[in-house]
Structure formats: C-alpha cells, structure tokens
Design a protein around this motif. Structure first.
Motif, PDB file in Angstrom:
ATOM      1  N   GLU A   1      -8.911  -3.157   2.251  1.00 51.77           N
ATOM      2  CA  GLU A   1      -8.994  -1.916   1.330  1.00 51.77           C
ATOM      3  C   GLU A   1      -8.955  -0.695   1.922  1.00 51.77           C
ATOM      4  OE1 GLU A   1     -11.943  -3.708  -2.318  1.00 51.77           O
ATOM      5  OE2 GLU A   1     -12.607  -3.021  -0.375  1.00 51.77           O
TER       6      GLU A   1
ATOM      7  N   TRP B   1      -1.757   4.614   2.197  1.00 52.80           N
ATOM      8  CA  TRP B   1      -1.462   5.393   0.966  1.00 52.80           C
ATOM      9  C   TRP B   1      -1.410   6.916   1.079  1.00 52.80           C
ATOM     10  CZ3 TRP B   1       1.492   5.690  -3.220  1.00 52.80           C
ATOM     11  CH2 TRP B   1       1.202   6.344  -4.430  1.00 52.80           C
ATOM     12  N   GLU B   2      -2.657   7.338   1.576  1.00 48.53           N
ATOM     13  CA  GLU B   2      -2.725   8.746   1.967  1.00 48.53           C
ATOM     14  C   GLU B   2      -1.780   9.202   3.057  1.00 48.53           C
ATOM     15  OE1 GLU B   2      -6.954   9.021   3.053  1.00 48.53           O
ATOM     16  OE2 GLU B   2      -7.486   8.678   0.919  1.00 48.53           O
TER      17      GLU B   2
ATOM     18  N   SER C   1      -5.373  -0.076   3.358  1.00 49.46           N
ATOM     19  CA  SER C   1      -4.361   0.261   2.303  1.00 49.46           C
ATOM     20  C   SER C   1      -4.684   1.628   1.697  1.00 49.46           C
ATOM     21  CB  SER C   1      -4.735  -0.716   0.981  1.00 49.46           C
ATOM     22  OG  SER C   1      -4.218  -1.988   1.454  1.00 49.46           O
ATOM     23  N   GLN C   2      -5.786   2.179   1.520  1.00 50.63           N
ATOM     24  CA  GLN C   2      -5.966   3.609   1.151  1.00 50.63           C
ATOM     25  C   GLN C   2      -5.360   4.594   2.373  1.00 50.63           C
ATOM     26  OE1 GLN C   2      -7.044   4.764  -1.656  1.00 50.63           O
ATOM     27  NE2 GLN C   2      -7.050   6.792  -1.208  1.00 50.63           N
TER      28      GLN C   2
ATOM     29  N   ARG D   1      -0.520  -1.921  -7.006  1.00 49.83           N
ATOM     30  CA  ARG D   1      -1.647  -2.374  -7.015  1.00 49.83           C
ATOM     31  C   ARG D   1      -1.737  -3.777  -7.579  1.00 49.83           C
ATOM     32  NH1 ARG D   1      -5.463  -0.575  -4.468  1.00 49.83           N
ATOM     33  NH2 ARG D   1      -6.988  -1.772  -6.114  1.00 49.83           N
TER      34      ARG D   1
ATOM     35  N   ALA E   1       0.790  -1.116  -0.128  1.00 47.99           N
ATOM     36  CA  ALA E   1       0.131  -0.130   0.261  1.00 47.99           C
ATOM     37  C   ALA E   1       0.851   1.191  -0.043  1.00 47.99           C
ATOM     38  CB  ALA E   1      -0.715  -0.021   1.085  1.00 47.99           C
TER      39      ALA E   1
END
Length: 260
Positions: free
Chosen positions: A247, A254-255, A250-251, A226, A221
């Motif tokens: 999900e 990443w942020e 992971s988001q 991906r 992530a």
C-alpha cells in the motif's frame, strides 16, 4: 604518500578491500589484523599478506591503518590497538562519525558505497569512495590512495555520508528484501526463484540506462489501476506487513508518477 597499509577486520568489506589493496601499484598491504584468527588468516591468504590476532604484534610501520569492521565495533577496535599517532587511521563505516576515532590526530574516513558479500570479489575501480579527514594535511595522501582504488572519489562529511548511507539502505537492503518477498510469493504458487531473475535483470538495466529511475516506472500503481491493486491486496490478507508495504509503495509510486 601512503605506501604501507595495515587493514583491520576480516568481514565482507575487509575481504574485498584486502584483495583490492593487494593489487594496487606502489602500495603494500603489509598486514591484516583480525581478532578472529581463523577468518583473518583466510582473508590474509586471499590478499597474499600476513595476519595477526595479537594487538601487540600490530605492524608499527604503516602509513595508513584502515579499520573495516562492523559499525558498532569501530570505536572499540580503534582504541584497543597500538596505532602510531603519526599514521592516518581511517574507518570504512558509512554511519559512524569521524569523532569515533578521537583522540587520533590523523583520523579519517574512507567509505566504499557498495554492498559486499563473502566470496564475491568486488571491482573497486567502479565503487564510489567517500572521504573525510580531520586534518586537511591528510587529504592529499588519502585522496591519492583512494584514487588508486577507485575512479570515483568524493568528499563527504558526516551529515552528507548519513544521507548517502540511507540511500544505499533503500536501494540495496530494502530492494533485496523485496526480491526475497517476491520469491516467497512465487514459492507459494509452486514456482522457483529462477522465474523472477529475468525481471530483476531487466528492471535493473532499465534503471541504470535512465536519467532517473522514475522515468522507467511501470505497473498498476503508476497507471492508477485500483482493480488490480485491490486484487493483490486480497492475496496479501494473511501477510499484513507485506500488505502495508504494498500500500505504501503503491502510494509513493502514484505520487511520484504524477510529478513527471
């Protein structure tokens, strides 16, 4: 000064607190009260004190009555006992407001920021304690008592304590559930939990050594990989709850990584 303490409760927090108070210098744990007589006797024996399950037998001579019961039971227990109005009465719950102890004039909170388990003796010197008092005259004796238990003592009102409690749930309860979910994934592959333990240890050590845990984040992530993530999601097709958690986390990774 707080010299004599009655501890109320016999659960995980009470077990650890009883042993810690019993080892304090200049403070006597004079009694443990617990409605569960068998469990109360066990905890009292660990701390070398007496136990009662009879409210009428509550020792009336303590300076502090410390309520270490489940959050939902704090108010009920506090008002079912003949606690002297001259004593400080405090609870240990992180998410229960001070007003739950009304109308006691010397009500307070002494919240240990730690997860406790039966059979695991806690080192209270390393556990942060968060205090709140209704009467400022009670701050000095309660702080002195807390500093006899812990090297980290802070003041925290209900709003601040709720935020602290939330952080604890995320860091402790949520993370432990992820350990459990990861263990189940290993079991599906025919592997034991022991395979995961070195990774858990190293991850925790890196986070403790870092100025901020985000600085030592790794994985697909963070890299924006991906292809790997899609492969993982395919494996979770029959576990929609864990798939959604994967999900969302992971988001979030990443942020967060983009901000560093």
């Amino acid at each position: 000064m707080i010299r004599r303490v009655v501890l109320i409760g016999s659960g995980n927090v009470a077990e650890s607190l009883a042993q810690a108070i019993a080892e304090m210098q200049g403070v006597e744990l004079v009694q443990l009260y617990a409605r569960n007589a068998e469990r109360g006797a066990t905890v009292a024996a660990l701390a070398g004190t007496t136990h009662t399950a009879d409210p009428s037998a509550l020792d009336p001579s303590a300076d502090l009555y410390l309520i270490a019961v489940s959050d939902r039971a704090v108010e009920e227990v506090a008002h079912a006992l003949p606690i002297p109005e001259t004593a400080i009465v405090a609870h240990t719950a992180g998410s229960v407001p001070l007003d739950s102890l009304k109308p006691y004039p010397h009500r307070a909170i002494c919240y240990p920021f730690q997860g406790f388990s039966v059979g695991r003796k806690a080192d209270f010197r390393a556990i942060p304690l968060f205090l709140e008092v209704a009467d400022r005259a009670d701050w000095e004796p309660l702080e002195a008592f807390a500093r006899g238990l812990s090297s980290q003592v802070y003041e925290a009102d209900s709003a601040r304590r709720k935020q602290i409690h939330l952080a604890g749930v995320v860091a402790n309860n949520f993370v432990n559930q992820l350990y459990a979910s990861a263990t189940d994934l290993l079991h599906e592959a025919g592997l034991p939990y022991e395979v995961l333990k070195p990774l858990i240890h190293e991850t925790a050590m890196k986070a403790l050594d870092a100025a901020h845990p985000a600085q030592v984040q790794t994985g697909p992530a963070k890299r924006g990989d991906r292809a790997t993530q899609e492969g993982h999601l395919a494996l979770l097709a029959e576990n929609p709850t864990l798939k959604r958690i994967y999900e969302l986390l992971s988001q979030l990774i990443w942020e967060t990584s983009k901000k560093i």
